[in-house]
Design an enzyme around this catalytic site. Structure first.
Site, PDB file in Angstrom:
ATOM      1  N   ASP A  87       0.849  -1.189   0.000  1.00  0.00           N
ATOM      2  CA  ASP A  87       0.000   0.000   0.000  1.00  0.00           C
ATOM      3  C   ASP A  87       0.886   1.242   0.000  1.00  0.00           C
ATOM      4  OD1 ASP A  87      -3.265   0.031   0.990  1.00  0.00           O
ATOM      5  OD2 ASP A  87      -2.220   1.953   0.801  1.00  0.00           O
ATOM      6  N   THR A 120     -17.063  -3.351  -9.334  1.00  0.00           N
ATOM      7  CA  THR A 120     -18.192  -2.876  -8.553  1.00  0.00           C
ATOM      8  C   THR A 120     -19.512  -3.149  -9.272  1.00  0.00           C
ATOM      9  OG1 THR A 120     -19.289  -0.862  -7.805  1.00  0.00           O
ATOM     10  CG2 THR A 120     -17.605  -0.564  -9.451  1.00  0.00           C
ATOM     11  N   SER A 126     -20.689   7.369 -11.717  1.00  0.00           N
ATOM     12  CA  SER A 126     -19.685   8.343 -11.247  1.00  0.00           C
ATOM     13  C   SER A 126     -18.399   8.078 -12.017  1.00  0.00           C
ATOM     14  CB  SER A 126     -19.409   8.172  -9.747  1.00  0.00           C
ATOM     15  OG  SER A 126     -18.573   7.034  -9.527  1.00  0.00           O
ATOM     16  N   TYR A 149     -15.531   7.471 -10.633  1.00  0.00           N
ATOM     17  CA  TYR A 149     -14.919   6.311  -9.967  1.00  0.00           C
ATOM     18  C   TYR A 149     -15.455   5.012 -10.578  1.00  0.00           C
ATOM     19  CZ  TYR A 149     -15.229   2.391  -6.808  1.00  0.00           C
ATOM     20  OH  TYR A 149     -15.236   1.117  -6.319  1.00  0.00           O
ATOM     21  N   HIS A 150     -16.802   4.898 -10.648  1.00  0.00           N
ATOM     22  CA  HIS A 150     -17.383   3.664 -11.185  1.00  0.00           C
ATOM     23  C   HIS A 150     -16.971   3.453 -12.649  1.00  0.00           C
ATOM     24  CE1 HIS A 150     -20.165   4.254  -7.682  1.00  0.00           C
ATOM     25  NE2 HIS A 150     -20.124   2.940  -7.646  1.00  0.00           N
ATOM     26  N   LYS A 164     -13.770   1.673 -13.048  1.00  0.00           N
ATOM     27  CA  LYS A 164     -13.892   0.215 -12.851  1.00  0.00           C
ATOM     28  C   LYS A 164     -14.331  -0.466 -14.159  1.00  0.00           C
ATOM     29  CE  LYS A 164     -13.151  -0.114  -8.314  1.00  0.00           C
ATOM     30  NZ  LYS A 164     -12.282  -1.062  -7.622  1.00  0.00           N
ATOM     31  N   GLN A 216     -18.621  -5.945  -6.898  1.00  0.00           N
ATOM     32  CA  GLN A 216     -19.028  -5.920  -5.495  1.00  0.00           C
ATOM     33  C   GLN A 216     -19.957  -4.739  -5.201  1.00  0.00           C
ATOM     34  OE1 GLN A 216     -16.697  -6.963  -1.538  1.00  0.00           O
ATOM     35  NE2 GLN A 216     -16.096  -4.970  -2.275  1.00  0.00           N
ATOM     36  N   VAL A 257     -20.244  -2.329   1.018  1.00  0.00           N
ATOM     37  CA  VAL A 257     -19.942  -3.227   2.142  1.00  0.00           C
ATOM     38  C   VAL A 257     -20.257  -2.499   3.447  1.00  0.00           C
ATOM     39  CG1 VAL A 257     -18.075  -4.538   3.255  1.00  0.00           C
ATOM     40  CG2 VAL A 257     -18.085  -4.229   0.767  1.00  0.00           C
ATOM     41  N   LEU A 306     -24.552   2.378   4.904  1.00  0.00           N
ATOM     42  CA  LEU A 306     -25.039   1.795   6.164  1.00  0.00           C
ATOM     43  C   LEU A 306     -24.146   2.223   7.337  1.00  0.00           C
ATOM     44  CD1 LEU A 306     -27.169  -0.017   7.511  1.00  0.00           C
ATOM     45  CD2 LEU A 306     -25.605  -1.915   7.217  1.00  0.00           C
ATOM     46  N   ASN A 307     -22.840   2.215   7.125  1.00  0.00           N
ATOM     47  CA  ASN A 307     -21.927   2.672   8.184  1.00  0.00           C
ATOM     48  C   ASN A 307     -22.231   4.123   8.550  1.00  0.00           C
ATOM     49  OD1 ASN A 307     -20.777   0.169   7.949  1.00  0.00           O
ATOM     50  ND2 ASN A 307     -18.858   0.853   7.045  1.00  0.00           N
ATOM     51  N   THR A 326     -29.284  10.579   6.577  1.00  0.00           N
ATOM     52  CA  THR A 326     -29.376  11.343   5.331  1.00  0.00           C
ATOM     53  C   THR A 326     -29.758  10.453   4.151  1.00  0.00           C
ATOM     54  OG1 THR A 326     -26.997  10.983   5.112  1.00  0.00           O
ATOM     55  CG2 THR A 326     -27.698  13.122   6.003  1.00  0.00           C
ATOM     56  N   TYR A 382     -30.698  10.205   0.517  1.00  0.00           N
ATOM     57  CA  TYR A 382     -30.610  11.112  -0.637  1.00  0.00           C
ATOM     58  C   TYR A 382     -31.875  10.966  -1.485  1.00  0.00           C
ATOM     59  CZ  TYR A 382     -25.547  11.561   0.332  1.00  0.00           C
ATOM     60  OH  TYR A 382     -24.318  11.800   0.897  1.00  0.00           O
ATOM     61  N   GLU A 413     -28.536  10.057 -10.043  1.00  0.00           N
ATOM     62  CA  GLU A 413     -28.836   8.625 -10.064  1.00  0.00           C
ATOM     63  C   GLU A 413     -30.345   8.464 -10.045  1.00  0.00           C
ATOM     64  OE1 GLU A 413     -27.179   7.018  -6.399  1.00  0.00           O
ATOM     65  OE2 GLU A 413     -28.370   8.358  -5.159  1.00  0.00           O
TER      66      GLU A 413
HETATM   67  N1  USQ Z   1     -26.657   7.324  -0.069  1.00  0.00           N
HETATM   68  C1  USQ Z   1     -27.649   7.984   0.648  1.00  0.00           C
HETATM   69  N2  USQ Z   1     -27.269   8.691   1.755  1.00  0.00           N
HETATM   70  C2  USQ Z   1     -25.974   8.769   2.175  1.00  0.00           C
HETATM   71  C3  USQ Z   1     -24.973   8.090   1.444  1.00  0.00           C
HETATM   72  C4  USQ Z   1     -25.350   7.383   0.312  1.00  0.00           C
HETATM   73  O1  USQ Z   1     -28.830   7.931   0.307  1.00  0.00           O
HETATM   74  O2  USQ Z   1     -25.726   9.428   3.194  1.00  0.00           O
HETATM   75  C5  USQ Z   1     -27.030   6.527  -1.265  1.00  0.00           C
HETATM   76  C6  USQ Z   1     -26.239   6.856  -2.512  1.00  0.00           C
HETATM   77  O3  USQ Z   1     -26.803   7.958  -3.193  1.00  0.00           O
HETATM   78  C7  USQ Z   1     -26.318   5.535  -3.270  1.00  0.00           C
HETATM   79  C8  USQ Z   1     -26.344   4.478  -2.168  1.00  0.00           C
HETATM   80  O4  USQ Z   1     -26.698   5.175  -0.972  1.00  0.00           O
HETATM   81  O5  USQ Z   1     -27.510   5.452  -3.994  1.00  0.00           O
HETATM   82  C9  USQ Z   1     -25.013   3.785  -1.947  1.00  0.00           C
HETATM   83  O6  USQ Z   1     -24.035   4.778  -1.689  1.00  0.00           O
HETATM   84  P1  USQ Z   1     -22.629   4.436  -0.997  1.00  0.00           P
HETATM   85  O7  USQ Z   1     -21.945   5.734  -0.715  1.00  0.00           O
HETATM   86  O8  USQ Z   1     -22.808   3.471   0.112  1.00  0.00           O
HETATM   87  O9  USQ Z   1     -21.911   3.601  -2.162  1.00  0.00           O
HETATM   88  P2  USQ Z   1     -21.207   4.055  -3.512  1.00  0.00           P
HETATM   89  O10 USQ Z   1     -20.876   5.489  -3.582  1.00  0.00           O
HETATM   90  O11 USQ Z   1     -22.005   3.504  -4.640  1.00  0.00           O
HETATM   91  O12 USQ Z   1     -19.810   3.307  -3.419  1.00  0.00           O
HETATM   92  C10 USQ Z   1     -19.563   2.218  -2.513  1.00  0.00           C
HETATM   93  C11 USQ Z   1     -18.063   2.095  -2.327  1.00  0.00           C
HETATM   94  C12 USQ Z   1     -17.429   1.736  -3.653  1.00  0.00           C
HETATM   95  C13 USQ Z   1     -18.108   0.482  -4.218  1.00  0.00           C
HETATM   96  C14 USQ Z   1     -19.600   0.697  -4.345  1.00  0.00           C
HETATM   97  C15 USQ Z   1     -20.374  -0.525  -4.772  1.00  0.00           C
HETATM   98  O13 USQ Z   1     -17.522   3.310  -1.809  1.00  0.00           O
HETATM   99  O14 USQ Z   1     -16.035   1.545  -3.478  1.00  0.00           O
HETATM  100  O15 USQ Z   1     -17.570   0.168  -5.483  1.00  0.00           O
HETATM  101  O16 USQ Z   1     -20.120   1.045  -3.032  1.00  0.00           O
HETATM  102  S1  USQ Z   1     -21.799  -0.119  -5.751  1.00  0.00           S
HETATM  103  O17 USQ Z   1     -22.568   0.916  -5.060  1.00  0.00           O
HETATM  104  O18 USQ Z   1     -22.574  -1.304  -5.946  1.00  0.00           O
HETATM  105  O19 USQ Z   1     -21.313   0.411  -7.004  1.00  0.00           O
END
Ligand code: USQ
Length: 383
Positions: free
Chosen positions: A31, A144, A179, A181-182, A185, A208, A211, A240-241, A254, A256, A329
């Site tokens: 790392d 992802t 995004s 970031y996505h 990937k 994935q 988490v 969730l965290n 929060t 969204y 989104e």
């Molecule tokens: N969200 C809320 N409120 C918040 C934070 C997020 O409603 O306070 C919503 C987001 O708009 C989104 C969902 O919750 O619709 C998931 O958001 P997230 O921040 O938990 O996840 P995301 O940004 O998509 O990214 C995370 C990881 C990333 C991984 C991805 C998997 O940071 O590394 O690749 O989850 S996935 O979402 O399936 O693409």
């Protein structure tokens, strides 16, 4: 097996390292502390900031764990990668070494460029290092579920058969990320697929979902020193965290927008289980195996309600707020992804339980004085 974990300091990398070492593998973690550096620059340090990799490897050893070797350096620099691979000749490489945050990638041009160059540069170096120093070794790449986006059709595991004008062929499932970031990937997947075709690489690309959790069987041996970091800020915290920390801090959860955004979620313990299963059962050379790595789907509304119910039982107010969505989104959509591949490899999933949420709340409560409310909303807007 000799396993190299790229990005071994991260939320997932370190728990994976301990889990693979515990299963008897020879583990080397690498790392450059990129996430720690970015978090410090943006003043979004996690709730619990674990010791550095060298100290964690020493703590793991003190607990009787099989030694984990540590290499600190930048995998985007070819000179470092060359030395590392020539020395280690790993049989499996788990690639987590990417800028992992969607909001970070949308901050500004500089953050976008860092995300693009780092993520693709590291993947390209990995591919060339494997070809040169350990052809035949297995690349396990963290992709992802967000690569697929939220299409109005069922999501398959990586591939789709298309009938077109009387002919049929198999293609990567259509991808449309939400995004930058996505999007990196998706580009990683394209790079890997190209080199699988020309160099016969052996690759598993794991799609994935978000988490949650911090505890694993291995980290419980010395929770203070072996647990991964727990981010709750808008940049690095997953939803969730974040909700758990918000409930403890007395800040409304929060959601969204309308909160119908549905994703496939999994417990940290299942991430590390999936990686072990995949490492121990590689695909054939010349195969790009794509597996959807999640356990169950929830909308953001569902998650907020699950956390609220448990938090209220524990005496917390846990209000919920629908805040304007900073992201672009779909907030209400169809979502039906397949996920049988990892079950076929032997995954025994942990489902989200009220007990699990309660344990997370208790853990966060022990550190509540470290919660910095200004980190929770940063308003990184997609537009
Ligand atoms: N969200 C809320 N409120 C918040 C934070 C997020 O409603 O306070 C919503 C987001 O708009 C989104 C969902 O919750 O619709 C998931 O958001 P997230 O921040 O938990 O996840 P995301 O940004 O998509 O990214 C995370 C990881 C990333 C991984 C991805 C998997 O940071 O590394 O690749 O989850 S996935 O979402 O399936 O693409």
């Amino acid at each position: 097996m000799r396993v190299l974990i790229m990005g071994g300091d991260g939320y997932l990398g370190w728990p994976t390292a301990m889990h693979l070492a515990d299963a008897g593998h020879d583990v080397l973690v690498c790392d450059n502390y990129l996430r720690r550096t970015l978090a410090r620059q943006l003043d979004v340090e996690p709730l619990v900031d674990p010791p550095n990799l060298v100290q964690r490897a020493a703590a793991w050893r003190e607990q009787g764990g099989k030694p984990i070797e540590v290499a600190i350096g930048d995998l985007a620099e070819w000179g470092f990668v060359e030395d590392l691979f020539a020395r280690a000749t790993p049989q499996a490489i788990v690639h987590y070494a990417e800028q992992p945050s969607a909001p970070y990638s949308m901050l500004d041009r500089r953050a976008a460029a860092l995300t693009l160059h780092n993520n693709l540069g590291v993947t390209l170096n990995l591919i060339h290092a494997v070809h040169r120093f350990c052809p035949g070794s297995h690349i396990v790449k963290l992709g992802t579920m967000g690569e697929y986006g939220t299409p109005n059709i069922d999501i398959e595991e990586g591939w789709i058969d298309v009938d077109h004008k009387g002919r049929r062929d198999r293609f990567l499932f259509p991808r449309q990320a939400g995004s930058l970031y996505h999007t990196t990937k998706i580009m990683d997947t394209d790079l890997l697929w190209f080199y699988v075709r020309v160099w016969n690489l052996c690759v598993t690309d794991l799609m994935q979902g978000p988490v949650y959790g911090v505890e694993t069987e291995e980290s419980a041996r010395d929770a203070d020193r072996l647990s991964p970091h727990l981010s709750y800020d808008e940049i690095f915290g997953t939803v969730l965290n974040r909700f758990v920390v918000q409930a403890v801090a007395g800040i409304p959860l929060t959601i969204y927008g309308s909160g119908g955004q549905t994703r496939g979620y999994l417990d940290l313990r299942d991430t590390i289980q999936c990686i072990r299963l995949v490492v121990e059962q590689p695909p054939a050379p010349g195969e790009l195996r794509i597996l959807n790595q999640f356990v169950e789907t929830f909308s953001v509304r569902d998650l907020a309600q699950r956390v609220q119910t448990v938090a209220r039982r524990l005496g917390l107010a846990a209000e919920v707020a629908h805040v304007p969505n900073p992201r672009k989104e779909k907030e209400e959509h169809y979502y039906n992804p397949a996920s049988t591949g990892l079950l076929d490899l032997g995954l025994k999933p942990h489902r989200l339980s009220d007990d699990g949420i309660a344990r997370m709340i208790e853990l966060v409560r022990r550190h509540h004085e470290r919660i910095e409310p200004s980190r929770i909303v940063r308003n990184v807007r997609w537009d």
